[in-house]
Design an enzyme around this catalytic site. Structure first.
Site, short mmCIF file in Angstrom:
data_model
loop_
_atom_site.label_atom_id
_atom_site.label_comp_id
_atom_site.label_asym_id
_atom_site.label_seq_id
_atom_site.Cartn_x
_atom_site.Cartn_y
_atom_site.Cartn_z
N THR A 1 0.96 -1.22 0.07
CA THR A 1 -0.08 0.07 0.15
C THR A 1 0.87 1.16 0.06
OG1 THR A 1 -1.79 -1.14 1.23
CG2 THR A 1 -1.80 1.08 1.10
N HIS B 1 2.08 1.67 -3.45
CA HIS B 1 1.16 2.43 -4.25
C HIS B 1 1.03 3.79 -4.17
CE1 HIS B 1 -0.10 -1.68 -5.34
NE2 HIS B 1 -0.91 -1.78 -4.51
N ILE C 1 -10.45 -13.11 1.67
CA ILE C 1 -9.71 -12.67 2.98
C ILE C 1 -9.43 -11.08 2.88
CG2 ILE C 1 -7.59 -13.02 4.28
CD1 ILE C 1 -9.35 -15.58 4.05
N THR C 2 -9.91 -10.35 3.76
CA THR C 2 -9.56 -9.10 3.98
C THR C 2 -9.22 -8.56 5.55
OG1 THR C 2 -10.46 -6.88 3.34
CG2 THR C 2 -11.89 -8.09 4.36
N LEU D 1 -6.50 -13.71 -1.11
CA LEU D 1 -6.02 -12.56 -0.70
C LEU D 1 -5.43 -11.47 -1.85
CD1 LEU D 1 -5.24 -11.01 1.93
CD2 LEU D 1 -3.06 -11.73 1.80
N LEU E 1 -5.34 -9.20 -4.89
CA LEU E 1 -6.42 -8.22 -5.44
C LEU E 1 -5.97 -8.06 -7.08
CD1 LEU E 1 -6.40 -5.31 -2.75
CD2 LEU E 1 -7.78 -7.12 -2.85
#
Length: 348
Positions: free
Chosen positions: A44, A47, A291-292, A266, A268
């Site tokens: 993340t 990103h 899964i999150t 899991l 994305l």
């Protein structure tokens, strides 16, 4: 304690980030101030650094980046109970409302009003960080900070691997990025055999072996389904764990899992994915889990106990450690190139 601190900040809506000096924040009601000991880079964060489409829609610069952390509580805000100065802690990143339908049923990991620490708030790529007290997790002193900072992503891997029985099960893992590598470690520590890993990167296949993979496959050069069938005497794997977010890997895994097997997803995907549901899922009677996040706080207890057991082989996964934040640009560029496992900044 100094009134100023250094932080990695997303200062503007563009590629990159800056190392800046800012004021040390003060904890408000229901908050604590932690001194960061170790913090690690997540996908993340990459990103946000790259300023991709998702980041542009979510992040509001200027904002301190980062959310994976191990630190020490140095100040407690008004109204905080059960947390004291000197506590050695990590942070659950999902800030949940406690009031929605999901929360009222104890399903906090899918809170309908979730805010993400370090995404919707300032984060932990700093010498100090303010954290909601409700999100603080106390660490045993026996867990080193470079492991303690990995508990948040490790929780993702634990929920993926342990969504169903795993001991004595044959497993296919697609994708050996940082989360996939953590998944390998959890599967091996939990008694899975064989653990088969499909990963196109030579660098990451070697890491997968070091973490404990029993077999590795290059999906660009080998027939993944055929290799899995050969390894499992034509039966397919009992469990398929998808970490890559690659549509082709998803299809191969669904083909390679045994009828009545278990699938945990899991990774994305970049957009909508076309799958032959009839033949690959329904007629095979597969059990499929999305899964999150992490189950609060059940997953954290599992993660902590696995770390304390000494059975998790995480050292090969932590490929880069940096003292402080000075080389943050190098760290992010190495991650972009796929030449790292987990990258950890050590501040103490």
């Amino acid at each position: 304690m100094s009134e100023k601190m250094v932080a990695i900040m997303k200062t503007k809506p563009a590629y990159g980030a800056e190392l800046v000096e800012v004021d040390v924040p003060k904890p408000g009601p229901g908050e604590v101030l932690i001194k960061v000991i170790a913090t690690s880079i997540c996908g993340t964060d990459l990103h946000i650094y790259e300023w991709n489409e998702w980041a542009q829609s979510r992040i509001k610069p200027p904002q301190i980046m980062g959310h994976e952390v191990a630190g020490e509580v140095v100040e407690v805000g008004p109204g905080v109970e059960g947390i004291e100065v000197g506590d050695y802690v990590s942070v659950e990143t999902h800030i949940v409302c406690g009031k929605c339908y999901a929360c009222r049923r104890g399903q906090y990991h899918v809170c309908q009003n979730t805010k993400i620490f370090g995404v919707d708030t300032d984060g932990v790529f700093a010498e100090y960080a303010v954290v909601p007290a409700q999100n603080v997790w106390k660490n045993p002193k026996s867990i080193p900070p470079e492991y303690a900072t990995l508990q948040e992503p490790l929780g993702n891997a634990v929920d993926t691997v342990l969504a169903g029985p795993i001991s004595g099960k044959s497993v296919l893992i697609t994708g050996a990025g940082p989360l996939g590598l953590l998944g390998i470690a959890v599967a091996k520590a939990s008694g899975a055999y064989p653990v088969i890993v499909s990963e196109p990167s030579d660098f990451r296949r070697e890491l997968a072996k070091k973490v404990g993979a029993d077999y590795v496959i290059n999906p660009f050069e080998e027939d993944v389904v055929k290799e899995v069938m050969d390894i499992t005497d034509g039966n397919g794997v009992d469990v398929f764990l998808e970490f890559s977010g690659a549509p082709k890997a998803l299809e191969q895994g669904l083909q390679a899992v045994t009828p009545a097997g278990r699938v945990s997803l899991l990774g994305l995907y970049p957009g909508k994915v076309s799958i032959d549901f009839n033949n690959l899922i329904i007629f095979k009677a597969l059990t499929v889990y999305g899964i999150t996040g992490r189950h609060l706080w059940e997953t954290w207890y599992t993660v902590s106990r696995l770390l304390q057991s000494g059975k998790l082989n995480l050292d090969p996964i932590i490929t880069h450690k940096y003292k402080g934040f000075d080389k943050y640009e190098e760290a992010f560029e190495l991650m972009r190139a796929g030449k790292t496992g987990k990258v950890v900044f050590m501040l103490k």
